[in-house]
Design a protein around this motif. Structure first.
Motif, short mmCIF file in Angstrom:
data_model
loop_
_atom_site.label_atom_id
_atom_site.label_comp_id
_atom_site.label_asym_id
_atom_site.label_seq_id
_atom_site.Cartn_x
_atom_site.Cartn_y
_atom_site.Cartn_z
N SER A 1 13.20 -26.98 -64.24
CA SER A 1 12.50 -26.93 -65.51
C SER A 1 11.30 -27.85 -65.53
O SER A 1 10.25 -27.50 -66.06
CB SER A 1 13.43 -27.37 -66.62
N SER B 1 6.79 -10.03 -65.99
CA SER B 1 6.63 -11.39 -65.47
C SER B 1 7.81 -12.26 -65.86
O SER B 1 8.33 -13.04 -65.06
CB SER B 1 5.34 -12.02 -66.00
N PHE C 1 8.51 -26.17 -63.65
CA PHE C 1 7.98 -24.97 -64.29
C PHE C 1 7.28 -25.28 -65.60
O PHE C 1 6.27 -24.68 -65.92
CB PHE C 1 9.09 -23.93 -64.48
N ALA D 1 3.97 -26.48 -64.70
CA ALA D 1 3.11 -25.35 -64.34
C ALA D 1 2.62 -24.64 -65.60
O ALA D 1 1.44 -24.27 -65.70
CB ALA D 1 3.86 -24.39 -63.43
N ALA D 2 3.53 -24.47 -66.57
CA ALA D 2 3.15 -23.79 -67.80
C ALA D 2 2.08 -24.58 -68.55
O ALA D 2 1.13 -24.00 -69.09
CB ALA D 2 4.38 -23.59 -68.70
N PHE E 1 10.29 -14.08 -63.24
CA PHE E 1 10.50 -15.52 -63.15
C PHE E 1 11.95 -15.89 -63.44
O PHE E 1 12.43 -16.92 -62.95
CB PHE E 1 9.52 -16.26 -64.07
N VAL F 1 11.00 -19.97 -68.14
CA VAL F 1 11.93 -20.58 -67.18
C VAL F 1 12.20 -22.03 -67.56
O VAL F 1 13.34 -22.50 -67.48
CB VAL F 1 11.36 -20.49 -65.75
N PHE G 1 1.79 -15.32 -66.57
CA PHE G 1 2.63 -16.28 -65.84
C PHE G 1 2.87 -17.53 -66.67
O PHE G 1 3.89 -18.20 -66.51
CB PHE G 1 1.99 -16.64 -64.50
N HIS G 2 1.95 -17.81 -67.57
CA HIS G 2 2.14 -18.97 -68.46
C HIS G 2 3.40 -18.76 -69.31
O HIS G 2 4.26 -19.63 -69.39
CB HIS G 2 0.90 -19.13 -69.35
N THR H 1 6.52 -18.89 -66.93
CA THR H 1 6.95 -20.22 -66.48
C THR H 1 7.51 -21.03 -67.65
O THR H 1 8.50 -21.75 -67.49
CB THR H 1 5.79 -21.00 -65.82
N GLN I 1 -1.27 -24.15 -66.67
CA GLN I 1 -1.84 -22.83 -66.92
C GLN I 1 -2.35 -22.72 -68.35
O GLN I 1 -3.39 -22.11 -68.61
CB GLN I 1 -0.78 -21.76 -66.69
#
Lengths: 232, 230
Positions: B86, B196, B89, B92-93, B200, B52, B45-46, B49, B96
């Motif tokens: 952005s 993933s 996300f 979030a990246a 995303f 994205v 997910f890293h 995200t 993570q």
């Protein structure tokens, strides 16, 4: 945009020269911009002196960083002021009414901002050399400072002319400017450190190239978008 | 205005299903990495995200150029939507990444080129939002916003290059000649990662569409209010 003026290059250059001349003449009479920039720059150097405990060992590594932080901070002061004067006294509207290409106004302002930066730098460098007993007058270092200042003035003038038209004005300029300036700062600090440490030119060359690329790219972008900044 | 929500609802539902599937793949399908253990699962997910974040960043730059060319406020709404998404996300990246970096590198944060560039992208976007906040005239706000996204779009790659020149320890996924800390992934891992990223991308599209729609509605409210005042 792209409005053609009578005899393109000659009138463009004379328009740029007129704007630069106007700024320098006004500054020569009032001296309000340069004096505040200079005092501020010296204060920043002073603050760094206490903040970093600059013993001879620390000076070697910290000098390029201190110099650039000083230039950058003092520069925002100048950029803000030089645009605010235009805006407050309605000069900008007058300039925009002039039948010249608007990018000529941009280049004029950018060149006078660069001139103010260079004047401040020519005062800070000898003072710093004197205070910390390092010789900063090396051709390589001077070249780096010039290249860095060109990039700074190019982006700074564009962003300052946007910032003065917002509600938050002078607070906004550094926030807009600094994130975009990171490449200049990294490259300039690294190249300055390289020249101060006496590294061979091949080691410093990538940073000089980066500075040069940044300058060219951002002058081109500012040239293309400045019409939109002053469009009303 | 009512023509859109139908396909939008489809995309919403699809991205929800895909998200659940991707989460399941990450947790159960992908094998546990031998060296790093379970914490490596955050990686899927890293990457997604961060992808994205990049997508939105590019979209904002392109929409900025489109706005300057057409002066159509639609592009401004797209640009703002892309920036807001952005921003979230990318954050979030980064979080993570920190979770992964702590056991792997022994620190939450290093001044590596990708990490630093991600942090600077966040700063550029925050500055963009502050710039917009200071301008009342929607047309000028759009123009200045477009110029700033364009400038950021050009400066961020230069930032990346300049920090890259310093040196990096971030694992390089798409191997280039100098890749040193590259990862060896099994095909299940690659499948999970690709899945993933696709998931995303769908989430991005559905959020974008919703945010642009919201922007349009906000504009209508604004106009209605102006009319009511008159």
């Amino acid at each position: 945009m792209g409005r053609e003026t009578s005899s393109a290059p000659a009138s463009f250059i004379s328009a740029v020269r007129a704007v630069v001349w106007k700024d320098l003449a006004a500054e020569l009479r009032s001296r309000e911009l340069l004096s505040s920039m200079l005092v501020f720059a010296l204060l920043v150097v002073l603050i760094f002196n206490f903040a970093l405990e600059l013993d001879p060992q620390a000076r070697l590594t910290a000098t390029p960083g201190i110099l650039w932080a000083t230039f950058v901070f003092a520069g925002t002061l100048g950029l803000n002021r030089s645009m605010a004067i235009e805006k407050d006294r309605g000069c900008l509207d007058g300039l925009l009414l002039a039948p010249v290409d608007r990018s000529a106004i941009y280049f004029g302002k950018a060149i006078s901002n660069l001139a103010f930066m260079v004047i401040v730098e020519t005062v800070v460098l000898p003072v710093y050399s004197l205070l910390y007993n390092v010789n900063l007058f090396q051709p390589g270092l001077l070249l780096v400072i010039l290249l860095g200042s060109v990039g700074y003035a190019a982006v700074g003038t564009l962003l300052a002319s946007m910032a003065v038209q917002t509600r938050t004005r002078d607070v906004l300029l550094p926030i807009l400017l600094f994130p975009l300036l990171i490449p200049v700062l990294i490259a300039a600090v690294k190249a300055s450190a390289g020249f101060l440490a006496g590294l061979p030119l091949a080691d410093v060359a990538p940073w000089l190239n980066l500075l040069l690329a940044y300058d060219v790219i951002f002058i081109a972008i500012s040239f293309m978008v400045f019409d939109y900044v002053v469009e009303e | 205005m009512n023509a859109k929500p139908r396909w939008l609802m489809f995309v919403d539902a699809l991205s929800l299903i895909l998200f659940l599937a991707a989460a399941a793949m990450v947790l159960f399908y992908a094998p546990t990495e031998r060296m790093m253990g379970e914490v490596q699962r955050v990686f899927y997910f890293h990457v997604a995200t961060a992808w994205v974040g990049m997508l939105g960043f590019c979209a904002a730059g392109v929409a900025g150029i489109a706005y300057l060319r057409t002066a159509d406020l639609k592009w401004d709404r797209i640009s703002l939507a892309a920036v807001e998404i952005s921003l979230v996300f990318f954050f979030a990246a980064i979080v993570q990444g920190s979770v992964w970096a702590r056991p792997s590198w022994g620190t939450w944060w290093t001044w590596d080129s990708r990490l630093t560039t991600a942090a600077i992208v966040e700063m550029v976007y925050l500055a963009y939002l502050l710039l917009r906040q200071g301008i009342d005239d929607p047309e000028r706000r759009a123009r200045f916003g477009a110029i700033y996204t364009l400038a950021g779009f050009v400066s961020v790659p230069l930032t990346f290059i300049s920090i890259r020149l310093l040196r990096t320890i971030h694992p390089v996924l798409i191997a280039s000649g100098e890749s040193t800390g590259g990862m060896n992934m099994t095909s299940e891992m690659v499948q999970t990662m690709v899945f993933s990223v696709i998931t995303f991308s769908f989430i991005f599209v559905s959020l974008m569409a919703r945010r642009v729609q919201l922007g349009r509605l906000a504009e209508q409210v604004e106009q209605a209010r102006l009319q009511a005042v008159e």
